[in-house]
Design an enzyme around this catalytic site. Structure first.
Site, PDB file in Angstrom:
ATOM      1  N   ASP A  36       0.940  -1.116   0.135  1.00  0.00           N
ATOM      2  CA  ASP A  36      -0.177   0.056   0.100  1.00  0.00           C
ATOM      3  C   ASP A  36       0.815   1.236  -0.032  1.00  0.00           C
ATOM      4  O   ASP A  36       1.923   1.229   0.595  1.00  0.00           O
ATOM      5  CB  ASP A  36      -0.974  -0.227   1.369  1.00  0.00           C
ATOM      6  CG  ASP A  36      -1.992   0.863   1.178  1.00  0.00           C
ATOM      7  OD1 ASP A  36      -2.330   1.532   0.019  1.00  0.00           O
ATOM      8  OD2 ASP A  36      -2.697   1.116   2.079  1.00  0.00           O
ATOM      9  N   ASN A  38       1.402   3.479  -2.858  1.00  0.00           N
ATOM     10  CA  ASN A  38       1.849   3.887  -4.203  1.00  0.00           C
ATOM     11  C   ASN A  38       1.283   5.215  -4.490  1.00  0.00           C
ATOM     12  O   ASN A  38       2.004   5.958  -5.027  1.00  0.00           O
ATOM     13  CB  ASN A  38       1.416   2.836  -5.311  1.00  0.00           C
ATOM     14  CG  ASN A  38       2.008   1.595  -5.125  1.00  0.00           C
ATOM     15  OD1 ASN A  38       2.818   1.311  -4.460  1.00  0.00           O
ATOM     16  ND2 ASN A  38       1.521   0.478  -5.886  1.00  0.00           N
ATOM     17  N   ASN A  84     -10.919  -2.829  -5.780  1.00  0.00           N
ATOM     18  CA  ASN A  84      -9.835  -1.956  -6.693  1.00  0.00           C
ATOM     19  C   ASN A  84     -10.523  -1.416  -7.894  1.00  0.00           C
ATOM     20  O   ASN A  84      -9.997  -0.476  -8.643  1.00  0.00           O
ATOM     21  CB  ASN A  84      -8.429  -2.413  -6.941  1.00  0.00           C
ATOM     22  CG  ASN A  84      -7.346  -2.428  -5.786  1.00  0.00           C
ATOM     23  OD1 ASN A  84      -6.589  -3.150  -5.601  1.00  0.00           O
ATOM     24  ND2 ASN A  84      -7.717  -1.535  -4.820  1.00  0.00           N
ATOM     25  N   TRP A  85     -11.685  -2.377  -8.575  1.00  0.00           N
ATOM     26  CA  TRP A  85     -12.211  -1.962  -9.724  1.00  0.00           C
ATOM     27  C   TRP A  85     -12.971  -0.444  -9.424  1.00  0.00           C
ATOM     28  O   TRP A  85     -13.297   0.229 -10.627  1.00  0.00           O
ATOM     29  CB  TRP A  85     -13.363  -2.789  -9.923  1.00  0.00           C
ATOM     30  CG  TRP A  85     -12.861  -4.118 -10.432  1.00  0.00           C
ATOM     31  CD1 TRP A  85     -12.700  -5.490  -9.575  1.00  0.00           C
ATOM     32  CD2 TRP A  85     -11.942  -4.581 -11.337  1.00  0.00           C
ATOM     33  NE1 TRP A  85     -12.266  -6.515 -10.258  1.00  0.00           N
ATOM     34  CE2 TRP A  85     -11.675  -5.967 -11.289  1.00  0.00           C
ATOM     35  CE3 TRP A  85     -11.640  -3.975 -12.711  1.00  0.00           C
ATOM     36  CZ2 TRP A  85     -11.144  -6.805 -12.649  1.00  0.00           C
ATOM     37  CZ3 TRP A  85     -10.853  -4.614 -13.676  1.00  0.00           C
ATOM     38  CH2 TRP A  85     -10.586  -5.935 -13.479  1.00  0.00           C
ATOM     39  N   ARG A 210      -5.063  -2.309   8.712  1.00  0.00           N
ATOM     40  CA  ARG A 210      -6.091  -3.182   8.605  1.00  0.00           C
ATOM     41  C   ARG A 210      -6.055  -4.229   7.510  1.00  0.00           C
ATOM     42  O   ARG A 210      -5.069  -4.001   6.793  1.00  0.00           O
ATOM     43  CB  ARG A 210      -7.622  -2.409   8.086  1.00  0.00           C
ATOM     44  CG  ARG A 210      -7.197  -1.424   6.843  1.00  0.00           C
ATOM     45  CD  ARG A 210      -8.324  -0.802   6.551  1.00  0.00           C
ATOM     46  NE  ARG A 210      -8.252   0.248   5.385  1.00  0.00           N
ATOM     47  CZ  ARG A 210      -7.926   1.510   5.617  1.00  0.00           C
ATOM     48  NH1 ARG A 210      -7.972   1.970   7.048  1.00  0.00           N
ATOM     49  NH2 ARG A 210      -7.486   2.180   4.358  1.00  0.00           N
TER      50      ARG A 210
HETATM   51  C1  FPP Z   1      -2.139   0.318  -3.124  1.00  0.00           C
HETATM   52  O1  FPP Z   1      -1.609   1.459  -3.178  1.00  0.00           O
HETATM   53  C2  FPP Z   1      -1.548  -0.573  -4.122  1.00  0.00           C
HETATM   54  C3  FPP Z   1      -2.351  -1.065  -5.425  1.00  0.00           C
HETATM   55  C4  FPP Z   1      -3.623  -1.291  -5.555  1.00  0.00           C
HETATM   56  C5  FPP Z   1      -1.461  -1.938  -6.515  1.00  0.00           C
HETATM   57  C6  FPP Z   1      -0.608  -2.679  -5.862  1.00  0.00           C
HETATM   58  C7  FPP Z   1       0.470  -2.842  -7.027  1.00  0.00           C
HETATM   59  C8  FPP Z   1       1.738  -2.960  -7.357  1.00  0.00           C
HETATM   60  C9  FPP Z   1       2.459  -2.813  -6.217  1.00  0.00           C
HETATM   61  C10 FPP Z   1       2.294  -3.272  -8.494  1.00  0.00           C
HETATM   62  C11 FPP Z   1       2.004  -4.809  -8.800  1.00  0.00           C
HETATM   63  C12 FPP Z   1       2.912  -5.476  -9.652  1.00  0.00           C
HETATM   64  C13 FPP Z   1       2.579  -6.572 -10.408  1.00  0.00           C
HETATM   65  C14 FPP Z   1       3.770  -7.342 -10.864  1.00  0.00           C
HETATM   66  C15 FPP Z   1       1.106  -7.087 -10.589  1.00  0.00           C
HETATM   67  P1  FPP Z   1      -2.531   2.888  -3.343  1.00  0.00           P
HETATM   68  O2  FPP Z   1      -2.528   3.131  -4.918  1.00  0.00           O
HETATM   69  O3  FPP Z   1      -3.922   2.389  -2.673  1.00  0.00           O
HETATM   70  O4  FPP Z   1      -1.875   3.828  -2.607  1.00  0.00           O
HETATM   71  P2  FPP Z   1      -2.534   4.814  -1.822  1.00  0.00           P
HETATM   72  O5  FPP Z   1      -3.275   4.569  -0.572  1.00  0.00           O
HETATM   73  O6  FPP Z   1      -1.340   5.953  -1.349  1.00  0.00           O
HETATM   74  O7  FPP Z   1      -3.335   5.743  -2.839  1.00  0.00           O
END
Ligand code: FPP
Length: 257
Positions: A36, A38, A84-85, A210
């Protein structure tokens, strides 16, 4: 071709002493990670959210390498949840392209490491192009007798449990299973994680505390480790910190010490 662990840590410029403080005799057999943060990582740099996902993808490679070299047998990564959709369409489309990019660049190394890749979640509902790379990766790594890396893609813990219940009910309706025969071990066999031991350690990055519908049944006795570090900054050092903390804990599984 593959580097021993100590050389890898030295080569990467990270703390080689750090790896040596890990007790190889009491490693978790299975680590599961909620990757989490990104989006926040990207926002803090004035970048679009997808840049955070791309940076997150490179950490997937680093963490697989580190786990493999430490001797972790199972690693499960929460890459896309059933929730996530709900994200904006361009972000979902980007996330659905990441497996193609990841496996295109990583597949040879995964095969060389004898990694077996598995997927959990409803992969049949993924776009065709994502589904194709799932099938191809399964095919290429099926013979892997090393570490198992399991990607949770379109995964939800409740959906996993419901699907197991449906499977059991079908068997029961056809007279092949009696209610009294449904033990925890039998139930395990109907989950998407059948054959994979329960996670010993569940890690979540980015400060949230969580499970977010991740491995709900399977995490019943997992040690939970939370860090404020965002996933794109986690890497080997984050993993080693989590392992050191794990190794200081006493696991009782509901019994006495
Ligand atoms: C959550 O961070 C992350 C995700 C929903 C996607 C995770 C995916 C990757 C790390 C790459 C996957 C790689 C492969 C090989 C399939 P967020 O976007 O919810 O972060 P935020 O809470 O800061 O907005």
């Amino acid at each position: 071709m593959l580097q021993p662990l100590s050389r890898w840590f030295r080569r990467s410029g990270t703390d080689s002493a750090g790896a040596e403080t890990i007790d190889r005799a009491s490693l978790p057999r299975h680590i599961a990670i909620i990757m989490d943060g990104n989006g926040r990582w990207a926002n803090r740099r004035g970048l679009p959210r997808v840049a955070g996902h791309r940076a997150g993808m490179t950490q997937v490679r680093e963490v697989i390498r580190a786990c493999d070299e430490l001797g972790i047998r199972y690693l499960t990564l929460y890459a896309f949840s059933t929730e996530n959709w709900k994200r904006p369409r361009p972000e979902v489309e980007y996330l659905m392209r990441l497996p193609e990019e990841f496996f295109r660049t990583e597949i040879d190394e995964l095969v060389a490491r004898r990694v077996q890749v598995r997927f959990i979640g409803d992969v049949d509902r993924l776009p065709d192009h994502t589904r194709r790379v799932v099938d191809e990766t399964l095919r290429r790594t099926a013979g892997g007798d090393g570490m198992v890396v399991c990607f949770a893609l379109n995964y939800g813990g409740r959906a996993d449990i419901l699907e197991a219940v449906r499977g059991l009910m079908r068997e029961a309706a056809e007279g092949r299973l009696s209610p009294d025969a449904v033990t925890e071990a039998v139930f395990d066999g109907y989950l998407s994680t059948a054959g994979i031991p329960d996670p010993d350690l569940v890690i979540r990055t980015s400060g949230e505390r969580r499970l977010s519908n991740f491995l709900l049944w399977q995490s019943a006795y997992a040690e939970l480790w939370f860090t404020d570090v965002l996933w794109p900054d986690f890497g080997r050092e984050g993993l080693l910190e989590a392992l050191r903390d794990y190794q200081r804990r006493q696991r009782r599984f509901g019994g006495l010490k």
